[in-house]
Design an enzyme around this catalytic site. Structure first.
Site, mmCIF file in Angstrom:
data_model
loop_
_atom_site.group_PDB
_atom_site.id
_atom_site.type_symbol
_atom_site.label_atom_id
_atom_site.label_comp_id
_atom_site.label_asym_id
_atom_site.label_seq_id
_atom_site.Cartn_x
_atom_site.Cartn_y
_atom_site.Cartn_z
ATOM 1 N N THR A 29 34.488 30.594 39.333
ATOM 2 C CA THR A 29 34.767 29.853 40.572
ATOM 3 C C THR A 29 33.520 29.831 41.445
ATOM 4 O O THR A 29 32.947 30.879 41.741
ATOM 5 C CB THR A 29 35.941 30.517 41.314
ATOM 6 O OG1 THR A 29 37.135 30.274 40.566
ATOM 7 C CG2 THR A 29 36.116 29.943 42.714
ATOM 8 N N GLN A 103 38.979 24.616 31.979
ATOM 9 C CA GLN A 103 40.028 25.601 32.239
ATOM 10 C C GLN A 103 41.075 25.036 33.196
ATOM 11 O O GLN A 103 40.773 24.689 34.342
ATOM 12 C CB GLN A 103 39.462 26.909 32.801
ATOM 13 C CG GLN A 103 40.520 28.009 32.690
ATOM 14 C CD GLN A 103 40.199 29.270 33.458
ATOM 15 O OE1 GLN A 103 39.836 29.197 34.636
ATOM 16 N NE2 GLN A 103 40.357 30.416 32.826
ATOM 17 N N HIS A 179 44.659 28.792 31.720
ATOM 18 C CA HIS A 179 44.424 30.012 32.515
ATOM 19 C C HIS A 179 45.755 30.743 32.678
ATOM 20 O O HIS A 179 46.607 30.344 33.462
ATOM 21 C CB HIS A 179 43.833 29.632 33.871
ATOM 22 C CG HIS A 179 43.257 30.795 34.635
ATOM 23 N ND1 HIS A 179 43.549 32.109 34.347
ATOM 24 C CD2 HIS A 179 42.381 30.827 35.668
ATOM 25 C CE1 HIS A 179 42.880 32.897 35.190
ATOM 26 N NE2 HIS A 179 42.171 32.144 35.997
ATOM 27 N N ASN A 182 44.629 36.884 35.455
ATOM 28 C CA ASN A 182 44.156 37.141 36.823
ATOM 29 C C ASN A 182 45.162 36.889 37.941
ATOM 30 O O ASN A 182 44.778 36.512 39.058
ATOM 31 C CB ASN A 182 42.868 36.346 37.079
ATOM 32 C CG ASN A 182 41.704 36.901 36.274
ATOM 33 O OD1 ASN A 182 41.775 38.030 35.794
ATOM 34 N ND2 ASN A 182 40.652 36.135 36.119
ATOM 35 N N TYR A 184 47.422 34.592 38.426
ATOM 36 C CA TYR A 184 47.804 33.228 38.788
ATOM 37 C C TYR A 184 49.152 32.861 38.146
ATOM 38 O O TYR A 184 49.808 33.701 37.548
ATOM 39 C CB TYR A 184 46.654 32.262 38.460
ATOM 40 C CG TYR A 184 45.418 32.620 39.263
ATOM 41 C CD1 TYR A 184 45.440 32.554 40.659
ATOM 42 C CD2 TYR A 184 44.269 33.096 38.653
ATOM 43 C CE1 TYR A 184 44.339 32.923 41.423
ATOM 44 C CE2 TYR A 184 43.153 33.469 39.410
ATOM 45 C CZ TYR A 184 43.196 33.382 40.797
ATOM 46 O OH TYR A 184 42.109 33.760 41.551
ATOM 47 N N ARG A 231 43.494 32.109 28.236
ATOM 48 C CA ARG A 231 42.879 33.321 28.786
ATOM 49 C C ARG A 231 43.956 34.282 29.252
ATOM 50 O O ARG A 231 44.921 33.888 29.916
ATOM 51 C CB ARG A 231 41.966 32.970 29.959
ATOM 52 C CG ARG A 231 40.987 34.103 30.279
ATOM 53 C CD ARG A 231 39.902 33.626 31.210
ATOM 54 N NE ARG A 231 38.714 34.455 31.107
ATOM 55 C CZ ARG A 231 38.011 34.877 32.151
ATOM 56 N NH1 ARG A 231 38.375 34.569 33.381
ATOM 57 N NH2 ARG A 231 36.934 35.616 31.972
ATOM 58 N N ASN A 239 44.568 40.270 41.942
ATOM 59 C CA ASN A 239 45.566 39.489 42.689
ATOM 60 C C ASN A 239 46.928 40.187 42.742
ATOM 61 O O ASN A 239 47.978 39.522 42.660
ATOM 62 C CB ASN A 239 45.699 38.059 42.146
ATOM 63 C CG ASN A 239 44.584 37.150 42.643
ATOM 64 O OD1 ASN A 239 44.161 37.258 43.790
ATOM 65 N ND2 ASN A 239 44.105 36.268 41.779
ATOM 66 N N GLY A 320 29.924 36.338 32.430
ATOM 67 C CA GLY A 320 30.216 35.689 33.700
ATOM 68 C C GLY A 320 29.050 35.752 34.657
ATOM 69 O O GLY A 320 28.198 34.853 34.694
HETATM 70 C C1 PHB Z 1 38.470 33.309 42.256
HETATM 71 O O1 PHB Z 1 38.381 32.182 42.730
HETATM 72 O O2 PHB Z 1 38.160 34.302 42.881
HETATM 73 C C2 PHB Z 1 38.954 33.454 40.900
HETATM 74 C C3 PHB Z 1 39.419 32.345 40.243
HETATM 75 C C4 PHB Z 1 39.896 32.468 38.962
HETATM 76 C C5 PHB Z 1 39.898 33.710 38.363
HETATM 77 C C6 PHB Z 1 39.407 34.798 39.011
HETATM 78 C C7 PHB Z 1 38.930 34.664 40.289
HETATM 79 O O3 PHB Z 1 40.380 33.828 37.134
#
Ligand code: PHB
Length: 362
Positions: A29, A103, A179, A182, A184, A231, A239, A320
C-alpha cells in the site's frame, strides 16, 4: 555455510506463466493513486516499471468497490478511469519483460464512514469494531463500527468481486491475487474473533470458509485457475484479528483451494511485518496440503530466501519493504550488493519522493 544462490535467479513456471526468477514483489500500500478518482497515474506507472525485473509483481491492494476501501488514495478497479490507469501500468511492466497480478481487496470493517458510499458504516461479518486506526484525508482516525452483512449484501459483495476480476482482465493483468489476509473482509469471515455469525456463514469451520470459497469460485468464473492466487496470514494479529485454532481453519481451506487448482498460496509467515515466530504454525505442512506453488513472505533476507528455496520450503519468495527502497532489488540480490535504507515517513501518500526516487546501482 554459504549456499548456492543461483536458485533465487532461476526461472519458475507458475501455472502456465514462465517467471524469470523466484523473486516476487509483495503487495504494498502506497496511497498515491489520483486524488478523487483513485485511478493509477503516470507516477504509479513509473514506480511499477522501475520494479519490473521481479519475477512477478503483485500490485498494491486494490479495492473492488468503494465499500471495499479502507484508506485514502488507495487505487480501485471498479471504474473505467481506474481500468485505464491500470492498463498503462500493465503495459509498462510487460514492455519491461515483467509479469503482474492485481491484488483484489475488500477491507471489510477496517474502514471509516468518510471513505464509504454515502457515509454508510463499513461492512463486516459481525458488528464488532476493530481496535485500530485507518488513514483518511485528515490523518489517522479510529476505524468505524461496522454493519453486519445480510445474506443479500454478501451476494452483492461477491458480484463486486466478479466485476473487479473482469476489469482486471480488461486492464491487461496476467492474473489476480485474492486478498484473504491481514484482517480484511475475507479473513474476518475465516477467523472466530471477528465472525460471530449464527447463519450459514459462521460457526463451524465449513461455514466460516463459505465466503472465501464463494469469492474464489466467483473469480474462477472469470479467470482460469492457473491465473488465480490467494494471500493468507494464518496467525497474524494485524488489524485486531485472531482465531482460537488457525490450523483447524487453514488446513481445510488450503486443501479446498488446491482441489480447485489455484496457481499459488502466498503466505505471510508470522505477524505481518513483525515476528516470523509470532505463533507456532506448520507452514511446511500447509504447503504439502496444497497442489500449486507456495510464495513465502515476511521478513525474508537474501540469505533466508536462498536457504528456504534450497530446502524446498517455498517456490517463490516475496519481498516487501526492500522492494520499496530498491527498484533494482533483483540485481542487488544477484550481486549481493548493499540495499538502500527504506524511508518509513514516505511509505504512505505523497509524491515521487520516497516512491520513484530511490537510486538504482550505478
Ligand atoms: C495497509 O494499507 O496498511 C495495508 C494494506 C493491506 C495489507 C496490509 C496493510 O495487507
Amino acid at each position: 555455510m554459504t549456499q548456492d544462490a543461483s536458485i533465487l535467479f532461476s526461472p519458475f513456471r507458475l501455472g502456465d506463466i514462465e517467471l524469470r526468477n523466484r523473486i516476487v514483489m509483495a503487495p504494498l500500500t502506497r496511497n498515491r493513486a489520483t486524488h478523487g478518482t483513485d485511478a493509477p497515474n503516470d507516477l504509479n506507472v513509473e514506480y511499477y516499471r522501475q520494479r519490473a525485473s521481479a519475477g512477478l509483481i503483485i500490485t498494491e491492494a486494490t479495492q473492488i468497490s468503494q465499500q471495499g476501501q479502507g484508506y485514502i488514495w488507495t487505487p480501485g478497479i471498479y471504474s473505467p478511469a481506474q481500468v485505464e490507469g491500470w492498463q498503462k501500468v500493465t503495459k509498462a511492466v510487460h514492455e519491461a519483460g515483467g509479469k503482474i497480478f492485481l491484488q483484489l481487496w475488500h477491507v471489510g470493517r477496517i474502514s471509516h464512514v468518510s471513505l464509504q458510499p454515502n457515509g454508510a458504516p463499513p461492512v463486516a461479518p459481525s458488528a464488532i469494531r476493530a481496535k485500530g486506526q485507518t488513514f483518511v484525508e485528515s490523518g489517522f482516525v479510529e476505524v468505524s463500527e461496522p454493519h453486519a452483512l445480510t445474506i443479500d449484501e454478501i451476494k452483492a459483495v461477491v458480484r463486486d468481486y466478479v466485476a473487479a476480476a473482469e476489469n482486471a482482465k480488461k486492464a491487461g493483468f496476467d492474473g489476480v491475487e485474492i486478498h484473504s489476509a491481514n484482517g480484511y473482509l475475507i479473513e474476518q469471515f475465516l477467523k472466530d474473533k471477528t465472525n460471530h455469525r449464527t447463519d450459514a456463514y459462521g460457526g463451524s469451520v465449513d461455514n466460516r470458509l463459505r465466503f472465501a470459497l464463494e469469492v474464489v469460485d466467483a473469480i474462477l468464473s472469470v479467470w482460469p485457475r492457473e491465473r488465480v492466487g490467494i494471500r493468507l496470514s494464518p496467525v497474524s494479529p494485524f488489524n485486531d484479528i485472531a482465531d482460537s485454532d488457525p490450523a483447524k481453519v487453514y488446513f481445510p481451506l488450503v486443501e479446498k483451494l488446491g482441489a480447485r487448482g489455484l496457481a499459488y498460496i502466498h503466505v505471510i509467515e508470522g505477524a505481518t511485518g513483525g515476528a516470523r515466530d509470532y505463533a507456532p504454525f506448520d507452514y511446511v505442512g500447509l504447503r504439502k496440503t496444497f497442489s500449486g506453488a507456495y510464495i513465502a513472505n515476511n521478513g525474508y533476507t537474501r540469505e533466508l530466501a536462498i536457504e528456504t528455496l534450497n530446502a524446498q520450503r517455498a517456490d517463490l519468495i516475496a519481498f516487501g519493504v526492500s522492494f520499496i527502497a530498491n527498484p533494482d532489488l533483483v540485481e542487488r540480490l544477484r550481486r549481493n550488493a548493499p540495499l538502500n535504507k527504506p524511508d518509513q515517513p514516505t511509505f504512505y501518500g505523497g509524491g515521487a519522493h520516497g516512491y520513484t526516487d530511490y537510486p538504482a546501482l550505478a
